[in-house]
Design an enzyme around this catalytic site. Structure first.
Site, mmCIF file in Angstrom:
data_model
loop_
_atom_site.group_PDB
_atom_site.id
_atom_site.type_symbol
_atom_site.label_atom_id
_atom_site.label_comp_id
_atom_site.label_asym_id
_atom_site.label_seq_id
_atom_site.Cartn_x
_atom_site.Cartn_y
_atom_site.Cartn_z
ATOM 1 N N ILE A 24 0.791 -1.023 -0.074
ATOM 2 C CA ILE A 24 0.002 -0.132 0.119
ATOM 3 C C ILE A 24 0.820 1.292 -0.048
ATOM 4 C CG2 ILE A 24 -1.870 1.283 1.220
ATOM 5 C CD1 ILE A 24 -2.843 -1.382 2.202
ATOM 6 N N ASP A 59 15.536 3.676 9.230
ATOM 7 C CA ASP A 59 14.751 3.113 10.278
ATOM 8 C C ASP A 59 14.143 4.129 11.007
ATOM 9 O OD1 ASP A 59 13.670 1.572 12.254
ATOM 10 O OD2 ASP A 59 15.717 0.062 12.480
ATOM 11 N N VAL A 60 12.962 4.199 11.068
ATOM 12 C CA VAL A 60 12.247 5.075 11.965
ATOM 13 C C VAL A 60 12.293 4.960 13.454
ATOM 14 C CG1 VAL A 60 10.411 5.523 10.086
ATOM 15 C CG2 VAL A 60 10.111 3.810 11.883
ATOM 16 N N TYR A 148 0.944 -6.062 18.498
ATOM 17 C CA TYR A 148 0.624 -5.011 17.497
ATOM 18 C C TYR A 148 -0.418 -4.180 17.651
ATOM 19 C CZ TYR A 148 -0.908 -4.020 12.312
ATOM 20 O OH TYR A 148 -1.365 -3.503 11.438
ATOM 21 N N LYS A 152 -0.333 -0.223 18.126
ATOM 22 C CA LYS A 152 -1.349 0.740 17.207
ATOM 23 C C LYS A 152 -2.205 1.357 17.987
ATOM 24 C CE LYS A 152 0.257 0.030 12.918
ATOM 25 N NZ LYS A 152 0.462 1.103 12.073
#
Length: 247
Positions: A24, A59-60, A148, A152
Site C-alpha cells: 500500500i 529506520d524510523v 501489534y 497501534k
C-alpha cells in the site's frame, strides 16, 4: 468487486511517506506523485516501485536519523503519511521481549519521531497534514495480536493528542483504520476459512482494495478535509461498527 477509480485532487508541496516500500505504501507514493506532490520515501530499503521519487533508507526507530532526514528536506513538508509498521502475530504468552520491543519501537516510537520531526518543519510554513495508519486491531481484540494491537492503539491516541497540540500551527493530524485489505499480508495471515469468516463478518461482504486506502490518504491530505483533525477514519466495510452482528 469495487469500482475503484482513485481520487485525484491537485496536491502541492513535499510529502514524506514512511513504510513506502510496502504494497500500500508504494501505491500511496505513486498516487501522491500523480496528484502533483514531490515525494520523499522513507523505508528500510528502496523499492523499485518508488522509482522517480527521493528515497531515503532509514529506520524510523532511529530518532537522530529521522531528525536529520527531516532537517535536510529542501522545504517544509506539506504531508506526512506514517505507514511504517512492524507486524507480529503470536499468542500473548509466547511473545518474546524482542518482538514486543520492536512492535512498540516501530509502531509507536517510530511513528512519533517521524511526526514530531515533520511537525517541526511544518511549523515553518504554518500548515501541514499528518496521516497515521492504524488497524482495526487497535479497537477490536483479536487473538495473537497483543503486541501489534497494543502498539497501534497507543499510536492512535498519540495522533489524537498531536491533533490538539499542533492545531495552533495549522497542522492537521488524522488516522486511518484499514480493515482486511486484499494483498500479501492478508494472504499470509488469513486461512481460506478465516478469509471467508472475515468477509461474512463485514457488512459490505468483501475485502477492501489497496486503492481504497490510498483514496482515504489522499482525501485527508486534501483541502476537502481542511476542517478535519483528530479523527479516525475506518476504511473497513463496516467491520468495526458491526461487531459480531453482520450476516
Amino acid at each position: 468487486m469495487a469500482n475503484v477509480t482513485g481520487l485525484m485532487p491537485n496536491l502541492t508541496g513535499l510529502a514524506i511517506v514512511t513504510g513506502a516500500s510496502g504494497g500500500i505504501g508504494s501505491r500511496v507514493v505513486q498516487r501522491l506523485v500523480t496528484c502533483g506532490m514531490s515525494v520523499h520515501a522513507w523505508d528500510l530499503a528502496v523499492s523499485p516501485e518508488c522509482e522517480g521519487v527521493t528515497s531515503t533508507v532509514i529506520d524510523v526507530v532511529d530518532r537522530d536519523a529521522v531528525e536529520a532526514a527531516a532537517a535536510a528536506l529542501p522545504e517544509p513538508p506539506a504531508l506526512l503519511v506514517n505507514m511504517a509498521a512492524y507486524v507480529h502475530f503470536a499468542p500473548a504468552l509466547d511473545i518474546t521481549p524482542e518482538a514486543w520491543k520492536r512492535s512498540l519501537d516501530v509502531n509507536l516510537m517510530g511513528s512519533f519521531w517521524c511526526a514530531a520531526a515533520a511537525a517541526r518543519r511544518m511549523k515553518e510554513a504554518n500548515r501541514g497534514a499528518i496521516v497515521q495508519l492504524i488497524t482495526i486491531a487497535a479497537e477490536r481484540a483479536n487473538p495473537r495480536t497483543v503486541a501489534y494491537a497494543s502498539s497501534k492503539a497507543a499510536a492512535l491516541q498519540m495522533a489524537r493528542v498531536l491533533a490538539i497540540e499542533l492545531a495552533p500551527f495549522g497542522i492537521r493530524v488524522n488516522a486511518i483504520s484499514p480493515g482486511p485489505i486484499e494483498g500479501p499480508l492478508t494472504d499470509r495471515t488469513l486461512t481460506p476459512e478465516g478469509r471467508a469468516a472475515r468477509i461474512q463478518a463485514t457488512p459490505l461482504h468483501r475485502l477492501g482494495q489497496p486503492e481504497e486506502i490510498v483514496d482515504a490518504v489522499v482525501f485527508l491530505a486534501s483541502d476537502a478535509a481542511s476542517f478535519i483533525t483528530g479523527e479516525l477514519l475506518h476504511v473497513d466495510g463496516g467491520f468495526t461498527p458491526a461487531g459480531a452482528t453482520a450476516s
